[in-house]
Each structure stands twice: as C-alpha cells, then as structure tokens.
Design a protein around this motif. Structure first.
Motif, PDB file in Angstrom:
ATOM      1  N   ARG A  53       0.823  -1.214   0.000  1.00 34.65           N
ATOM      2  CA  ARG A  53       0.000   0.000   0.000  1.00 34.65           C
ATOM      3  C   ARG A  53       0.859   1.267   0.000  1.00 34.65           C
ATOM      4  O   ARG A  53       0.427   2.309  -0.481  1.00 34.65           O
ATOM      5  CB  ARG A  53      -0.982   0.001   1.170  1.00 34.65           C
ATOM      6  N   PHE A  58      -1.243   4.471  -1.340  1.00 34.32           N
ATOM      7  CA  PHE A  58      -2.368   4.589  -0.404  1.00 34.32           C
ATOM      8  C   PHE A  58      -1.901   5.144   0.917  1.00 34.32           C
ATOM      9  O   PHE A  58      -2.619   5.847   1.595  1.00 34.32           O
ATOM     10  CB  PHE A  58      -2.990   3.214  -0.138  1.00 34.32           C
ATOM     11  N   LEU A  59      -0.682   4.750   1.290  1.00 33.05           N
ATOM     12  CA  LEU A  59      -0.163   5.121   2.594  1.00 33.05           C
ATOM     13  C   LEU A  59       1.130   5.883   2.410  1.00 33.05           C
ATOM     14  O   LEU A  59       2.016   5.413   1.692  1.00 33.05           O
ATOM     15  CB  LEU A  59       0.182   3.860   3.387  1.00 33.05           C
ATOM     16  N   PRO A  77       2.102  10.831  -7.151  1.00 31.15           N
ATOM     17  CA  PRO A  77       1.219   9.669  -6.988  1.00 31.15           C
ATOM     18  C   PRO A  77       0.302   9.427  -8.194  1.00 31.15           C
ATOM     19  O   PRO A  77       0.043   8.283  -8.541  1.00 31.15           O
ATOM     20  CB  PRO A  77       0.405  10.005  -5.733  1.00 31.15           C
ATOM     21  N   ARG A  78      -0.168  10.501  -8.825  1.00 26.61           N
ATOM     22  CA  ARG A  78      -1.079  10.267  -9.955  1.00 26.61           C
ATOM     23  C   ARG A  78      -0.368   9.516 -11.082  1.00 26.61           C
ATOM     24  O   ARG A  78      -0.928   8.612 -11.683  1.00 26.61           O
ATOM     25  CB  ARG A  78      -1.596  11.597 -10.515  1.00 26.61           C
ATOM     26  N   LYS A  81       0.156   5.858 -10.080  1.00 21.13           N
ATOM     27  CA  LYS A  81      -1.065   5.041 -10.098  1.00 21.13           C
ATOM     28  C   LYS A  81      -1.563   4.782 -11.515  1.00 21.13           C
ATOM     29  O   LYS A  81      -2.224   3.786 -11.763  1.00 21.13           O
ATOM     30  CB  LYS A  81      -2.141   5.691  -9.226  1.00 21.13           C
ATOM     31  N   ARG A  82      -1.211   5.675 -12.427  1.00 19.89           N
ATOM     32  CA  ARG A  82      -1.556   5.418 -13.830  1.00 19.89           C
ATOM     33  C   ARG A  82      -0.868   4.165 -14.367  1.00 19.89           C
ATOM     34  O   ARG A  82      -1.379   3.496 -15.248  1.00 19.89           O
ATOM     35  CB  ARG A  82      -1.133   6.615 -14.693  1.00 19.89           C
ATOM     36  N   ILE A  86      -4.099  -2.529  -9.507  1.00 20.85           N
ATOM     37  CA  ILE A  86      -4.096  -2.910  -8.096  1.00 20.85           C
ATOM     38  C   ILE A  86      -5.263  -3.831  -7.777  1.00 20.85           C
ATOM     39  O   ILE A  86      -6.409  -3.529  -8.063  1.00 20.85           O
ATOM     40  CB  ILE A  86      -4.149  -1.654  -7.205  1.00 20.85           C
ATOM     41  N   ASN A  92     -13.215  -4.697  -3.197  1.00 26.21           N
ATOM     42  CA  ASN A  92     -13.957  -3.446  -3.046  1.00 26.21           C
ATOM     43  C   ASN A  92     -14.662  -3.097  -4.349  1.00 26.21           C
ATOM     44  O   ASN A  92     -14.621  -1.962  -4.807  1.00 26.21           O
ATOM     45  CB  ASN A  92     -13.044  -2.313  -2.555  1.00 26.21           C
ATOM     46  N   TYR A 106     -14.889   2.460 -13.501  1.00 25.15           N
ATOM     47  CA  TYR A 106     -13.479   2.465 -13.086  1.00 25.15           C
ATOM     48  C   TYR A 106     -12.598   3.080 -14.177  1.00 25.15           C
ATOM     49  O   TYR A 106     -11.680   3.845 -13.891  1.00 25.15           O
ATOM     50  CB  TYR A 106     -13.061   1.027 -12.812  1.00 25.15           C
ATOM     51  N   ARG A 108     -13.318   5.345 -16.212  1.00 28.52           N
ATOM     52  CA  ARG A 108     -13.459   6.808 -16.245  1.00 28.52           C
ATOM     53  C   ARG A 108     -12.468   7.489 -15.313  1.00 28.52           C
ATOM     54  O   ARG A 108     -12.002   8.588 -15.592  1.00 28.52           O
ATOM     55  CB  ARG A 108     -14.875   7.206 -15.830  1.00 28.52           C
ATOM     56  N   TYR A 109     -12.174   6.825 -14.184  1.00 28.81           N
ATOM     57  CA  TYR A 109     -11.231   7.444 -13.246  1.00 28.81           C
ATOM     58  C   TYR A 109      -9.850   7.606 -13.884  1.00 28.81           C
ATOM     59  O   TYR A 109      -9.061   8.437 -13.473  1.00 28.81           O
ATOM     60  CB  TYR A 109     -11.098   6.616 -11.969  1.00 28.81           C
ATOM     61  N   PHE A 110      -9.565   6.749 -14.869  1.00 30.65           N
ATOM     62  CA  PHE A 110      -8.276   6.861 -15.560  1.00 30.65           C
ATOM     63  C   PHE A 110      -8.356   7.812 -16.746  1.00 30.65           C
ATOM     64  O   PHE A 110      -7.360   8.042 -17.420  1.00 30.65           O
ATOM     65  CB  PHE A 110      -7.818   5.482 -16.052  1.00 30.65           C
ATOM     66  N   GLY A 111      -9.552   8.319 -17.010  1.00 29.92           N
ATOM     67  CA  GLY A 111      -9.698   9.222 -18.137  1.00 29.92           C
ATOM     68  C   GLY A 111      -9.618   8.507 -19.479  1.00 29.92           C
ATOM     69  O   GLY A 111      -9.303   9.121 -20.503  1.00 29.92           O
ATOM     70  N   ARG A 153     -10.603  -5.649 -13.463  1.00 32.01           N
ATOM     71  CA  ARG A 153     -10.612  -4.217 -13.194  1.00 32.01           C
ATOM     72  C   ARG A 153      -9.185  -3.683 -13.075  1.00 32.01           C
ATOM     73  O   ARG A 153      -8.870  -2.598 -13.572  1.00 32.01           O
ATOM     74  CB  ARG A 153     -11.388  -3.969 -11.890  1.00 32.01           C
TER      75      ARG A 153
END
Ligand code: ADP
Ligand code: MG
Lengths: 308, 262
Positions: A53, A58-59, A77-78, A81-82, A86, A92, A106, A108-111, A153
């Motif tokens: 994490r 995340f942390l 971080p962006r 994460k691209r 994960i 979740n 999901y 959409r969050y990546f554009g 996902r």
C-alpha cells in the motif's frame, strides 16, 4: 515517464511505516525488474499489505522511499497510479453497479475514453470468464468470480505493474487455479507482477523470485528453488510414532532436527543416503521422505508459532 | 492545508459522476420524496394548521401562514438532503462499501474523492430544492423570476450542510454516532431555524442564538427569493452562507484527509 533502460519497475528503499504504536514495516528494501514476477511472502501481520500500500500510494511511508519506473510515489502519486493495476486484499467492487458498469465506471477514473473502456471491458470480461455475467449484480457473484472481476478491473488501464494482495486467499481450489491460469497468461505479456501470499504453492507456481518478510523486515530474497536449496536442502524426513532412540539417531546425523507436537522433522545436510540408512537401522519406523518445499523454508524462517 | 487545496482537481467530477450514476439509475424513486414532501406539507399546513393561524407578521407585513412556511421547507430540504448524503450515505460508501478505496487505486487522490462527495451531497440538495420549487410554483406559491435564486442558494446552502455532515463523517467511529449531530445540531435548526415561525417573536437571547444558526440564514434567503421580498439586510445572510460554506468545506476536506490517510 518510460524511464531509463535497466531501471527497476519497483524500487523500495528502506521503507518504514509506523501506525500509532505499531511498527508495521521496519526498513524494507528490494527491487523488482521489469517483467519479473515477485512473490512477497509472510505470515499474517508480517507487513505485506502495508508495504504494497505504500508502493501503490495509499499510505505515505513514515520514512524511506519507493519508485515505480523511476517515478516517486510521494511526489507524483497520480503518475505512479496510472502505471499500476491494483488488486486489493479486500474486494472493493462497487455494489451499486453491475459487473460491466463496475469496469466502465473504473475506466473513467483513468480518463480512458468511453468507447475504448467499453472495448477493453468486454475483452477483459471474456478473459476472466465473466463474459456472460455482464448484467449480474456484484452481490450475486461467488468469491472466485468477484476476485476475477477485481483482476479484470486491475487490468483495465493496461498497467505496466500489477500489484496483487493475496489474490486467492479464501478461494476454493478450482477458483484458485482459475486465477493462476490467468496470471500465468499475463506473464507472457511482459507485465511486472508483485504479489503477496502466504500460500507457498502459489509462490512456487507463479513467481520467479520470492521475498520472505516477517515482523516488518525482509528475511530472505531469491528464486524459490535457490531458497529451498539454501535454507533446507533437498529432502525432508517426517516421522511419527517414534521411540526416543530414533530421535537420538537422527539428531546424531548432520542436519537440522525439529520436534513439533507428536511429529519429527529432519532436514538432512546431505540427503542422498538417509533413506538407505533408515531402512537399515529402523526398518519398521513410520516415516515419509519427501522433497523439501518452499513451505519448509517459510516455516524455518518465520517459525511455527501461530499468528493472529 | 495548502497541499490539500493544491491537490484539488477536475477529477473530483468523476467521483461526483459515480454517485450521480447510482442516483439516476433509480431516479423514479429518488425523485419521489422531494415531489411529495411539499404537497404533504401544503396539505397539512393548508388544511390543518393554516386554519388556526391565519397569518403571521413577517418583514413588517401580514402574510398567509402557508406563504410564510413554504419557503422554509425548501431550506429544510436543502439541509436534510445534503446532511444525510454527506453523513450516512458517504459513510456507507467509505466504510462498508470501500468505494473510496477502490477509487484511490486510480489516478485520483484523496482530495478528489472528498471534493466529489461534497459536490454530490450539494447536488442532492440542489435537485431536491429545484423539484420543490417547481411543485410550489405549480401551487402558485412562488414569485417569479426571483424564485430562481433558490438554485444558487441551494448550492451554497447545500455545500454548507454537506461540509458540516462530512466533518462528522471524519470523526464518527460507528454509523449510529451520527445521531449526536442529528439531534444536537440538525433537529434544533429544523425547529428553531426560522422555518415554521418568524423568529422575531422569540425572546432576545433566543433570537440571538437563532441568528447564529446556518439554517436561519438559508431560510431567510429562500424566503426572500420565493416571496420576491428583499429586505435591506439580506446581504448579511448571503455573505454568511457563502463564507461559511467555503470555510467549512476547507475544514471538512482537511479533516477527512486525516481520517483517510493514516
Ligand atoms: N491501520 C492500521 N492501524 C494500526 N495498525 C495496523 C494498521 N494496519 C495494519 N496494522 C498492523 O500492522 C502490522 C502489519 O499489517 P499488514 O501489513 O496488514 O500485514 P499482512 O498484510 O502481512 O498481514 C500488523 O501488526 C497489523 O496489525
Ligand atoms: Mg495483508
């Protein structure tokens, strides 16, 4: 962003994480090369989840640093994460959406553009054998199906690095093997994988390299075969219903002897002639001589005391 | 705090969009309460209470009780819808559904998630207020075009109560603890916030307390808009609501971030 040649896919340097009162991770360092599949092994509470994490932003680490293809997890971080896919320890999935919509939302969050997300979602649902469950509610899926959907996902953004936290814990053997098959399929695509597990068979089946951790520290790092060879050798003798003289005899041989409950474990330094020796001296003794496995390494390094 | 504000981005709209998608897949049932609520109130107060209280004195002139009360229930709806969404609903998404966790595995940051939740709770207040405005308009209880001011009022009012709600979401240990702000803050505002009676009839000390409550100002604004009756100190309430909403949103953002990033 593509980084330098030979740059590690993941580089962790002296990562530490202290929660209020608990030192969960205490100086973890390792590299993962591009395309490598690395298993992060450790008993419950070893600090596996906390470590991954931190790498997946995340942390925030209490100290130390981590980079993914040279990109720092703290300052960008962006961008990190691209590059990541994960698969968290706890499912979740979005219970407010059906199977397909989980992937569409999901993406959409990546554009990712809508049409592209849809094409990838269809392809990935087929890949994880959920092509005929597009309209199912998440609550209707079995544990194995949920896990496969989480995997689909995680692949939606075509990640360069997959981070899987206990991808098969709690699944039945069929579901577990279904996941393994997919993960082996992914290896061929060259994606880098860091997976945590406490199933030794999973590590042995999938990983080029394993890192054994406990109490927030790295205990050992190497290929499964080399670790077995180095830590326990070739063979293991397990015996039960034995007399003290038998234990004493084994103890006199070069190797490591361990008594657990009513069972005896002997890890001979040189295994070849042990069987012949035991046949001669204790012909009726109930025993099993088998190849050493990663599980023996794991138990040697992390002990047999119960966790949790 | 500064980095928190710097991390805000348009990506928050993706979170807003997720919540909106869930809402609009069940819009038929979601639209029902704000449609029926004003009709129920108007029936109860028109047929019942309105028979006992013929008029109230408001802003120096007599006003039918129904005309007085109708804008108040719009203010109450703004408060309830945004507060519920940013407390119970956000908490369910955060704690039980792990929705935030899933989103944080993507390029979105914690700040995007929190801002998206704030904006969505605000939007729910705006949707409810707009539907109610339409119903009250159809019943002939709205002065046009000033009534349209309800929309921006619902934005800032909604943001204000969403921020209060999210502040509690950042603190509670269990979902039942929301009963504490519910009964110590929201219900007193509901009863004393200038919705059901003109607060100037209160004793001086109670009047002073009432003017501190956010709902009093929101209700004063919706009433002025819906009645088309601007009083000279309207700007005080406008400044109060805008300033409080922005300030509390910033505080809620910082507190939520502390909860989500251990
Ligand atoms: N949010 C937290 N707050 C306090 N302690 C935590 C938290 N998360 C994990 N821990 C503790 O940190 C240690 C490592 O946990 P974790 O990384 O989840 O281990 P693993 O994934 O290897 O089972 C454990 O002792 C756990 O109890
Ligand atoms: Mg774990």
């Amino acid at each position: 962003m593509n980084g330098l040649p030979n740059e590690p896919a993941i580089a962790a340097r002296d990562l530490c994480k202290a929660y209020s009162g608990v030192d969960a991770v205490r100086g973890v360092s390792f590299d993962v090369a591009p395309g490598e599949v690395v298993g992060f092994l450790g008993p419950n509470g070893a600090g596996k989840t906390t470590t991954v994490r931190m790498i997946s932003c995340f942390l925030p680490p209490t100290s130390g640093s981590a980079t993914v293809y040279g990109v720092d997890v703290r300052s960008r971080p962006r961008d990190v994460k691209r590059m990541l896919g994960i698969c968290p320890q706890e499912d979740n999935l979005d219970p407010d959406f059906d199977v397909l919509k989980n992937l569409l939302a999901y993406g959409r969050y990546f554009g990712i553009p809508g049409r592209e997300i849809r094409a990838r979602a269809e392809r990935l649902l087929d890949f994880v054998q959920l092509g005929d469950r597009k309209k199912s509610a998440v609550q209707e899926l079995s544990g194995g199906m949920k896990r496969r959907l989480v995997l689909a996902r995680a692949l939606l953004n075509e990640p360069r690095v997959l981070i899987l936290d206990e991808p098969t814990t709690g699944l039945d053997p069929q579901a577990r093997h279904a996941i393994w098959t997919r993960l082996r399929g992914l290896r061929a695509t060259g994606v880098t994988v860091l997976l945590t597990t406490h199933y030794m068979e999973e590590a042995a089946q999938l990983c080029d390299r394993v890192i054994v951790v406990d109490h927030g520290r790295v205990l050992m790092d190497g290929s499964p075969a080399s670790l077995v060879e180095r830590e326990v050798g070739h063979t293991v003798v397990e015996a039960w219903n034995y007399e003290p003289t038998f234990a004493a005899f084994l103890g006199s041989l070069p190797g490591r002897l361990e008594e657990v409950g009513d069972r005896l474990y002997f890890y001979p330094a040189a295994g070849d002639h042990v069987e012949r020796l035991l046949d001669e001296r204790f012909p009726g003794q109930e025993r099993l001589i088998r190849r050493a496995t990663l599980e023996d390494v794991f138990l040697k390094l992390t002990g047999r005391a119960l966790r949790d | 705090m500064r980095s928190t504000l710097r991390n805000l981005s348009f990506r928050a709209l993706r979170v807003w969009q997720r919540d909106a998608d869930v809402y609009f897949t069940t819009w038929k049932t979601e639209f029902l309460p704000p449609l029926l609520e004003p009709i129920l109130y108007v029936l109860a107060f028109g047929l019942g209470l309105g028979q006992l209280i013929h008029h109230v004195v408001y802003n120096g002139h007599a006003l039918g009780y129904l005309e007085f009360m109708a804008p108040g229930i719009v203010a109450v709806a703004i408060m309830f819808w945004s507060f519920f969404e940013s407390t119970f609903a956000s908490y369910v998404r955060m704690y039980y559904q792990k929705t935030f966790d899933a989103i944080l595995a993507t390029p979105l940051l914690v700040e995007d998630v929190i801002l998206g939740e704030l904006l969505w709770a605000t939007s729910k207040a705006m949707i409810a207020a707009t539907i109610m405005l339409g119903v009250l308009g159809a019943l002939g209880l709205v002065a046009w075009p000033t009534g349209l001011w309800v929309v921006p009022i619902a934005f800032f009012g909604g943001l204000l109560f969403s921020a209060i709600g999210l502040l509690f979401t950042s603190m509670v240990k269990t979902i039942s603890q929301f009963n504490v702000p519910m009964f110590t803050i929201i219900m007193p505002m509901f009863t004393f916030g200038g919705t059901f009676f003109p607060i100037d009839i209160l004793p001086r000390w109670a009047l002073a307390v009432a003017w501190c409550l956010p709902l009093t100002h929101v209700a004063f604004l919706t009433r002025s808009a819906i009645l088309g009756d601007a009083s000279p100190h309207l700007w005080v309430s406008a400044v109060y609501v805008v300033a409080a909403s922005l300030a509390l949103a910033a505080v809620a953002l910082a507190r939520m971030k502390r909860r989500l990033v251990p």
